[in-house]
Design an enzyme around this catalytic site. Structure first.
Site, PDB file in Angstrom:
ATOM      1  N   LYS A 145      53.344  -9.940 107.838  1.00 21.95           N
ATOM      2  CA  LYS A 145      54.451 -10.631 108.442  1.00 21.95           C
ATOM      3  C   LYS A 145      56.032  -9.948 107.518  1.00 21.95           C
ATOM      4  O   LYS A 145      56.586  -9.965 107.985  1.00 21.95           O
ATOM      5  CB  LYS A 145      54.509 -11.882 108.481  1.00 21.95           C
ATOM      6  CG  LYS A 145      53.069 -12.404 109.168  1.00 21.95           C
ATOM      7  CD  LYS A 145      53.307 -13.816 109.375  1.00 21.95           C
ATOM      8  CE  LYS A 145      53.037 -14.514 107.848  1.00 21.95           C
ATOM      9  NZ  LYS A 145      51.813 -14.219 107.385  1.00 21.95           N
ATOM     10  N   ARG A 170      51.280 -11.352  92.847  1.00 20.19           N
ATOM     11  CA  ARG A 170      52.121 -12.394  93.292  1.00 20.19           C
ATOM     12  C   ARG A 170      50.404 -13.187  92.273  1.00 20.19           C
ATOM     13  O   ARG A 170      49.712 -12.626  92.506  1.00 20.19           O
ATOM     14  CB  ARG A 170      52.084 -12.756  95.033  1.00 20.19           C
ATOM     15  CG  ARG A 170      53.543 -12.662  94.370  1.00 20.19           C
ATOM     16  CD  ARG A 170      53.982 -12.499  96.492  1.00 20.19           C
ATOM     17  NE  ARG A 170      53.053 -13.437  96.758  1.00 20.19           N
ATOM     18  CZ  ARG A 170      53.193 -13.781  98.212  1.00 20.19           C
ATOM     19  NH1 ARG A 170      53.384 -13.242  99.267  1.00 20.19           N
ATOM     20  NH2 ARG A 170      52.338 -14.981  98.763  1.00 20.19           N
ATOM     21  N   ARG A 212      54.074 -23.182 109.728  1.00 20.02           N
ATOM     22  CA  ARG A 212      52.486 -23.235 109.229  1.00 20.02           C
ATOM     23  C   ARG A 212      51.414 -24.511 109.509  1.00 20.02           C
ATOM     24  O   ARG A 212      50.348 -24.004 109.664  1.00 20.02           O
ATOM     25  CB  ARG A 212      52.454 -23.031 107.803  1.00 20.02           C
ATOM     26  CG  ARG A 212      52.431 -21.597 107.278  1.00 20.02           C
ATOM     27  CD  ARG A 212      52.049 -21.298 106.066  1.00 20.02           C
ATOM     28  NE  ARG A 212      51.596 -20.121 105.039  1.00 20.02           N
ATOM     29  CZ  ARG A 212      52.723 -19.228 104.403  1.00 20.02           C
ATOM     30  NH1 ARG A 212      53.549 -19.191 104.873  1.00 20.02           N
ATOM     31  NH2 ARG A 212      51.571 -18.364 103.954  1.00 20.02           N
ATOM     32  N   ARG A 257      44.262 -19.336 101.054  1.00 14.41           N
ATOM     33  CA  ARG A 257      44.456 -18.713 101.775  1.00 14.41           C
ATOM     34  C   ARG A 257      44.086 -18.506 103.682  1.00 14.41           C
ATOM     35  O   ARG A 257      44.926 -19.478 104.362  1.00 14.41           O
ATOM     36  CB  ARG A 257      45.883 -17.842 101.267  1.00 14.41           C
ATOM     37  CG  ARG A 257      46.229 -19.072  99.939  1.00 14.41           C
ATOM     38  CD  ARG A 257      47.748 -17.310  98.984  1.00 14.41           C
ATOM     39  NE  ARG A 257      48.185 -16.363  99.840  1.00 14.41           N
ATOM     40  CZ  ARG A 257      48.617 -15.678  99.933  1.00 14.41           C
ATOM     41  NH1 ARG A 257      47.932 -14.382  98.868  1.00 14.41           N
ATOM     42  NH2 ARG A 257      49.721 -15.289 100.931  1.00 14.41           N
ATOM     43  N   ARG A 316      48.670  -5.230  96.958  1.00 15.44           N
ATOM     44  CA  ARG A 316      50.217  -5.447  97.094  1.00 15.44           C
ATOM     45  C   ARG A 316      50.496  -5.959  95.420  1.00 15.44           C
ATOM     46  O   ARG A 316      50.350  -6.667  94.550  1.00 15.44           O
ATOM     47  CB  ARG A 316      50.140  -7.123  97.285  1.00 15.44           C
ATOM     48  CG  ARG A 316      51.584  -7.536  98.051  1.00 15.44           C
ATOM     49  CD  ARG A 316      52.085  -7.978  98.867  1.00 15.44           C
ATOM     50  NE  ARG A 316      51.352  -9.966  99.185  1.00 15.44           N
ATOM     51  CZ  ARG A 316      51.086 -10.218 100.241  1.00 15.44           C
ATOM     52  NH1 ARG A 316      52.051  -9.829 101.436  1.00 15.44           N
ATOM     53  NH2 ARG A 316      50.721 -11.433 100.306  1.00 15.44           N
TER      54      ARG A 316
HETATM   55  P1  AMP Z   1      53.931 -16.810 101.625  1.00 22.07           P
HETATM   56  O1  AMP Z   1      54.900 -15.816 101.507  1.00 22.07           O
HETATM   57  O2  AMP Z   1      54.336 -16.927 103.475  1.00 22.07           O
HETATM   58  O3  AMP Z   1      52.766 -16.089 101.766  1.00 22.07           O
HETATM   59  O4  AMP Z   1      53.822 -17.525 101.219  1.00 22.07           O
HETATM   60  C1  AMP Z   1      53.189 -18.188 100.114  1.00 22.07           C
HETATM   61  C2  AMP Z   1      53.012 -19.370  99.694  1.00 22.07           C
HETATM   62  O5  AMP Z   1      54.157 -20.557  99.485  1.00 22.07           O
HETATM   63  C3  AMP Z   1      52.166 -20.288 100.487  1.00 22.07           C
HETATM   64  O6  AMP Z   1      50.163 -19.834  99.759  1.00 22.07           O
HETATM   65  C4  AMP Z   1      51.954 -21.832 100.153  1.00 22.07           C
HETATM   66  O7  AMP Z   1      51.622 -22.294  99.647  1.00 22.07           O
HETATM   67  C5  AMP Z   1      53.651 -21.566 100.541  1.00 22.07           C
HETATM   68  N1  AMP Z   1      54.519 -21.446 102.288  1.00 22.07           N
HETATM   69  C6  AMP Z   1      55.117 -20.778 102.076  1.00 22.07           C
HETATM   70  N2  AMP Z   1      56.017 -21.519 103.516  1.00 22.07           N
HETATM   71  C7  AMP Z   1      54.709 -21.926 103.499  1.00 22.07           C
HETATM   72  C8  AMP Z   1      54.804 -23.436 104.730  1.00 22.07           C
HETATM   73  N3  AMP Z   1      55.925 -22.902 106.425  1.00 22.07           N
HETATM   74  N4  AMP Z   1      54.216 -24.456 104.302  1.00 22.07           N
HETATM   75  C9  AMP Z   1      54.041 -24.728 103.913  1.00 22.07           C
HETATM   76  N5  AMP Z   1      53.581 -24.227 102.263  1.00 22.07           N
HETATM   77  C10 AMP Z   1      53.820 -22.778 102.537  1.00 22.07           C
END
Ligand code: AMP
Length: 216
Positions: free
Chosen positions: A13, A161, A88, A172, A127
């Site tokens: 994404k 990360r 989410r 996740r 990554r």
């Molecule tokens: P991402 O970079 O989108 O993979 O997000 C990394 C982490 O940030 C996720 O595993 C959640 O812990 C948190 N996170 C990001 N966006 C959201 C969201 N919309 N709702 C809840 N947690 C989020």
């Protein structure tokens, strides 16, 4: 246009959102990037985010919605946005719908990237991310240059990360199935969901997304 890029963590994404910013002239709204920036600022709120993120758990809706509402008010998001990693949960999707409705807007498309779990684990564990600008790399498919300098900003702060380990990606993914996947059923009746094969080269996937959106 308001577009949700949807799919499990590691579906691509963020990579596709950064390309679509240029192609569609819309800003990327990534709650994950915003949370990492808040964490890097050393704020108390950033520490709260980090506690959930480091365990592979979702951050509670009320914290996410505050962040999202502030971001959507910025001038660059007045003509639409690409939502990456948001919504989410169903309450987040409902909040997004309600906020857009107040602005006379709606979710115009949900592009759901379909990628098998094995491919996700491979992508996520390989990554690497530039902490200065967010540029992403993969140790095998698109490694950082031998100089170690980021191709976008020249920083040498390219890291893995903390939540990109195999164990965390499996957690996740499970959270995605439990809490996030029901969002597709929420949008399906409005006819905006477009399923796109998310495996293959970055360019091929961008092409499939643009054709699903009727943009090429
Ligand atoms: P991402 O970079 O989108 O993979 O997000 C990394 C982490 O940030 C996720 O595993 C959640 O812990 C948190 N996170 C990001 N966006 C959201 C969201 N919309 N709702 C809840 N947690 C989020």
């Amino acid at each position: 246009m308001d577009l949700i890029l949807f799919g499990p963590p590691g579906a691509g994404k963020g990579t596709q959102a950064k390309i679509l910013v240029e192609k569609l002239g819309l800003p990327q709204i990534s709650t994950g990037d915003m949370m990492r920036a808040e964490k890097a600022s050393g704020s108390e709120l950033g520490q709260k985010f980090a506690d959930y993120m480091s365990k592979g758990l979702l951050v509670p809706d009320e914290l996410v919605l505050e962040l999202f509402a502030q971001r959507l008010q910025k001038p660059d998001a007045q003509g639409g946005a690409i939502f990456d990693g948001f919504p989410r949960t169903i309450p987040q999707a409902e909040a997004l719908d309600a906020t857009l409705a107040k602005l006379g807007r709606k979710v115009d498309a949900v592009v759901a990237l379909d990628v098998k779990l094995d491919a996700i684990v491979d992508r996520v564990t390989g990554r690497r991310v530039c902490r200065a600008c967010g540029q992403t790399y993969h140790v095998s498919y698109s490694p950082p240059p031998p100089s170690g300098e980021c191709i976008s900003c020249g920083s040498t702060d390219i890291v893995q990360r903390a939540d990109d380990t195999e164990e965390k990606v499996r957690t996740r993914n499970a959270k995605y199935h439990e809490q996030t996947l029901p969002i597709l059923a929420h949008y399906e009746p409005t006819g905006v969901v477009k399923k796109v094969d998310g495996e293959g080269s970055v360019d091929d996937i961008t092409g499939r997304i643009l054709s699903a959106l009727g943009k090429q």
